[in-house]
Design a protein around this motif. Sequence first.
Motif, PDB file in Angstrom:
ATOM      1  N   GLU A   1       0.821  -1.225   0.000  1.00  0.00           N
ATOM      2  CA  GLU A   1       0.000   0.000   0.000  1.00  0.00           C
ATOM      3  C   GLU A   1       0.846   1.262   0.000  1.00  0.00           C
ATOM      4  OE1 GLU A   1       0.852  -1.253   4.135  1.00  0.00           O
ATOM      5  OE2 GLU A   1      -0.107  -2.311   2.485  1.00  0.00           O
ATOM      6  N   LYS A   2       2.121   1.164   0.337  1.00  0.00           N
ATOM      7  CA  LYS A   2       3.010   2.322   0.362  1.00  0.00           C
ATOM      8  C   LYS A   2       3.685   2.560  -0.993  1.00  0.00           C
ATOM      9  CE  LYS A   2       3.934   1.833   5.247  1.00  0.00           C
ATOM     10  NZ  LYS A   2       4.911   1.507   6.277  1.00  0.00           N
ATOM     11  N   GLN A   3       3.559   1.602  -1.910  1.00  0.00           N
ATOM     12  CA  GLN A   3       4.168   1.759  -3.228  1.00  0.00           C
ATOM     13  C   GLN A   3       3.306   2.669  -4.101  1.00  0.00           C
ATOM     14  OE1 GLN A   3       4.523  -2.427  -4.407  1.00  0.00           O
ATOM     15  NE2 GLN A   3       6.750  -2.216  -4.257  1.00  0.00           N
ATOM     16  N   THR A   4       3.953   3.296  -5.068  1.00  0.00           N
ATOM     17  CA  THR A   4       3.196   4.129  -6.007  1.00  0.00           C
ATOM     18  C   THR A   4       2.409   3.223  -6.953  1.00  0.00           C
ATOM     19  OG1 THR A   4       4.931   4.182  -7.689  1.00  0.00           O
ATOM     20  CG2 THR A   4       5.021   5.892  -5.963  1.00  0.00           C
ATOM     21  N   LYS A   5       1.405   3.814  -7.593  1.00  0.00           N
ATOM     22  CA  LYS A   5       0.618   3.049  -8.560  1.00  0.00           C
ATOM     23  C   LYS A   5       1.514   2.501  -9.666  1.00  0.00           C
ATOM     24  CE  LYS A   5      -3.766   5.445  -7.945  1.00  0.00           C
ATOM     25  NZ  LYS A   5      -4.794   6.290  -8.561  1.00  0.00           N
ATOM     26  N   ARG A   6       2.466   3.296 -10.092  1.00  0.00           N
ATOM     27  CA  ARG A   6       3.369   2.873 -11.164  1.00  0.00           C
ATOM     28  C   ARG A   6       4.213   1.677 -10.732  1.00  0.00           C
ATOM     29  NH1 ARG A   6       3.563   2.904 -16.511  1.00  0.00           N
ATOM     30  NH2 ARG A   6       5.674   2.529 -17.173  1.00  0.00           N
ATOM     31  N   GLU A   7       4.724   1.723  -9.504  1.00  0.00           N
ATOM     32  CA  GLU A   7       5.525   0.613  -8.986  1.00  0.00           C
ATOM     33  C   GLU A   7       4.686  -0.660  -8.885  1.00  0.00           C
ATOM     34  OE1 GLU A   7       8.751   2.888  -6.076  1.00  0.00           O
ATOM     35  OE2 GLU A   7       6.725   2.480  -5.320  1.00  0.00           O
ATOM     36  N   LEU A   8       3.474  -0.519  -8.383  1.00  0.00           N
ATOM     37  CA  LEU A   8       2.576  -1.674  -8.269  1.00  0.00           C
ATOM     38  C   LEU A   8       2.227  -2.236  -9.653  1.00  0.00           C
ATOM     39  CD1 LEU A   8       0.099  -0.590  -5.443  1.00  0.00           C
ATOM     40  CD2 LEU A   8       1.744  -2.471  -5.368  1.00  0.00           C
ATOM     41  N   PHE A   9       1.928  -1.342 -10.567  1.00  0.00           N
ATOM     42  CA  PHE A   9       1.576  -1.768 -11.919  1.00  0.00           C
ATOM     43  C   PHE A   9       2.733  -2.524 -12.572  1.00  0.00           C
ATOM     44  CE2 PHE A   9       1.343  -1.120 -16.511  1.00  0.00           C
ATOM     45  CZ  PHE A   9       0.085  -1.640 -16.776  1.00  0.00           C
ATOM     46  N   ASP A  10       3.934  -1.981 -12.465  1.00  0.00           N
ATOM     47  CA  ASP A  10       5.101  -2.632 -13.053  1.00  0.00           C
ATOM     48  C   ASP A  10       5.357  -3.999 -12.427  1.00  0.00           C
ATOM     49  OD1 ASP A  10       5.485  -0.532 -14.792  1.00  0.00           O
ATOM     50  OD2 ASP A  10       7.094   0.409 -13.608  1.00  0.00           O
ATOM     51  N   ALA A  11       5.239  -4.072 -11.106  1.00  0.00           N
ATOM     52  CA  ALA A  11       5.459  -5.344 -10.408  1.00  0.00           C
ATOM     53  C   ALA A  11       4.364  -6.362 -10.772  1.00  0.00           C
ATOM     54  CB  ALA A  11       5.503  -5.115  -8.897  1.00  0.00           C
ATOM     55  N   LEU A  12       3.123  -5.891 -10.855  1.00  0.00           N
ATOM     56  CA  LEU A  12       2.014  -6.778 -11.260  1.00  0.00           C
ATOM     57  C   LEU A  12       2.221  -7.288 -12.682  1.00  0.00           C
ATOM     58  CD1 LEU A  12      -1.394  -5.331 -10.010  1.00  0.00           C
ATOM     59  CD2 LEU A  12      -0.491  -7.616  -9.648  1.00  0.00           C
ATOM     60  N   ARG A  13       2.626  -6.399 -13.552  1.00  0.00           N
ATOM     61  CA  ARG A  13       2.871  -6.807 -14.939  1.00  0.00           C
ATOM     62  C   ARG A  13       3.937  -7.888 -14.979  1.00  0.00           C
ATOM     63  NH1 ARG A  13       4.456  -2.661 -19.554  1.00  0.00           N
ATOM     64  NH2 ARG A  13       2.213  -2.438 -19.652  1.00  0.00           N
ATOM     65  N   GLN A  14       5.017  -7.681 -14.256  1.00  0.00           N
ATOM     66  CA  GLN A  14       6.102  -8.661 -14.259  1.00  0.00           C
ATOM     67  C   GLN A  14       5.619 -10.003 -13.721  1.00  0.00           C
ATOM     68  OE1 GLN A  14       9.551  -7.392 -12.037  1.00  0.00           O
ATOM     69  NE2 GLN A  14      10.901  -8.704 -13.234  1.00  0.00           N
ATOM     70  N   GLU A  15       4.782  -9.970 -12.694  1.00  0.00           N
ATOM     71  CA  GLU A  15       4.300 -11.209 -12.079  1.00  0.00           C
ATOM     72  C   GLU A  15       3.241 -11.919 -12.928  1.00  0.00           C
ATOM     73  OE1 GLU A  15       1.948 -12.796  -8.082  1.00  0.00           O
ATOM     74  OE2 GLU A  15       2.403 -10.660  -8.266  1.00  0.00           O
ATOM     75  N   LEU A  16       2.305 -11.179 -13.504  1.00  0.00           N
ATOM     76  CA  LEU A  16       1.123 -11.798 -14.112  1.00  0.00           C
ATOM     77  C   LEU A  16       1.043 -11.752 -15.633  1.00  0.00           C
ATOM     78  CD1 LEU A  16      -1.602 -10.441 -11.645  1.00  0.00           C
ATOM     79  CD2 LEU A  16      -0.393 -12.633 -11.565  1.00  0.00           C
ATOM     80  N   GLU A  17       1.864 -10.932 -16.263  1.00  0.00           N
ATOM     81  CA  GLU A  17       1.712 -10.711 -17.703  1.00  0.00           C
ATOM     82  C   GLU A  17       1.719 -12.010 -18.512  1.00  0.00           C
ATOM     83  OE1 GLU A  17       3.356  -7.514 -20.862  1.00  0.00           O
ATOM     84  OE2 GLU A  17       4.908  -8.550 -19.715  1.00  0.00           O
ATOM     85  N   THR A  18       2.671 -12.872 -18.278  1.00  0.00           N
ATOM     86  CA  THR A  18       2.784 -14.097 -19.076  1.00  0.00           C
ATOM     87  C   THR A  18       1.550 -14.978 -18.919  1.00  0.00           C
ATOM     88  OG1 THR A  18       5.187 -14.040 -18.919  1.00  0.00           O
ATOM     89  CG2 THR A  18       4.188 -16.151 -19.510  1.00  0.00           C
ATOM     90  N   SER A  19       1.126 -15.211 -17.698  1.00  0.00           N
ATOM     91  CA  SER A  19      -0.026 -16.102 -17.495  1.00  0.00           C
ATOM     92  C   SER A  19      -1.331 -15.481 -17.990  1.00  0.00           C
ATOM     93  CB  SER A  19      -0.148 -16.530 -16.030  1.00  0.00           C
ATOM     94  OG  SER A  19      -0.167 -15.406 -15.183  1.00  0.00           O
ATOM     95  N   VAL A  20      -1.503 -14.176 -17.839  1.00  0.00           N
ATOM     96  CA  VAL A  20      -2.711 -13.515 -18.348  1.00  0.00           C
ATOM     97  C   VAL A  20      -2.722 -13.545 -19.873  1.00  0.00           C
ATOM     98  CG1 VAL A  20      -3.918 -11.300 -18.533  1.00  0.00           C
ATOM     99  CG2 VAL A  20      -3.088 -12.062 -16.313  1.00  0.00           C
ATOM    100  N   LEU A  21      -1.575 -13.249 -20.492  1.00  0.00           N
ATOM    101  CA  LEU A  21      -1.505 -13.270 -21.952  1.00  0.00           C
ATOM    102  C   LEU A  21      -1.717 -14.676 -22.512  1.00  0.00           C
ATOM    103  CD1 LEU A  21       1.326 -10.718 -22.770  1.00  0.00           C
ATOM    104  CD2 LEU A  21      -1.138 -10.450 -23.052  1.00  0.00           C
ATOM    105  N   GLU A  22      -1.238 -15.702 -21.807  1.00  0.00           N
ATOM    106  CA  GLU A  22      -1.475 -17.081 -22.250  1.00  0.00           C
ATOM    107  C   GLU A  22      -2.967 -17.389 -22.258  1.00  0.00           C
ATOM    108  OE1 GLU A  22       0.854 -19.627 -19.707  1.00  0.00           O
ATOM    109  OE2 GLU A  22       2.717 -19.142 -20.739  1.00  0.00           O
ATOM    110  N   LYS A  23      -3.672 -16.978 -21.218  1.00  0.00           N
ATOM    111  CA  LYS A  23      -5.121 -17.224 -21.150  1.00  0.00           C
ATOM    112  C   LYS A  23      -5.865 -16.419 -22.219  1.00  0.00           C
ATOM    113  CE  LYS A  23      -5.276 -18.650 -16.338  1.00  0.00           C
ATOM    114  NZ  LYS A  23      -5.170 -20.036 -16.702  1.00  0.00           N
TER     115      LYS A  23
END
Length: 180
Positions: A59-81
């Motif tokens: 909750e202390k991270q910026t939206k940009r930091e959260l977005f970048d981290a989420l993208r790194q974590e989930l991008e491959t699996s979301v794009l596969e689906k």
Amino acid sequence: MESSSLITPEDVLESLMNDGTIDAMRLKIINQLKANEELKNTTIKMAEQSKVLNTPGAEKQTKRELFDALRQELETSVLEKASKSVWELILDNNGLGKEISETVERVFCRLSGREPPLFPSNVDTQSDKGKDVEIGKENSDSTSKKRKFDEVNSEDGADEVASGSSKPSAASDDSGKVAK
């Protein structure tokens, strides 16, 4: 009317790109993906279970930091689906996939001067069974009963290329008749 040159898949694709059909199909796919509740719910569940969002201090991270981290974590699996969903749409024989096949066939027919449909439905095929033998007889050469390569290529191969069909084409035996 028979065309003197072979219509390639690239010719069909170029025509579809130039007349805006590819863009229209892309928009239909995007809209159907947006309407796919299962895909939406899966993506939401993945985000809710994300390590990035569930780590203390997130909750202390910026939206940009959260977005970048989420993208790194989930991008491959979301794009596969999403990719799997797109392929299901494209290959659907009753929905968008059928529309794509019919559109490609229409463009191929227009470019090659042939009359659609190239591949009639099973009902039509059964009633036209006798005509196949006649077609085989018309194409046989009087001195040689085998068809020349370019005759086979222009009759059978171009149809398969245009439709992406993997159906075996009819082959002629030494008598000039078409074997099924």
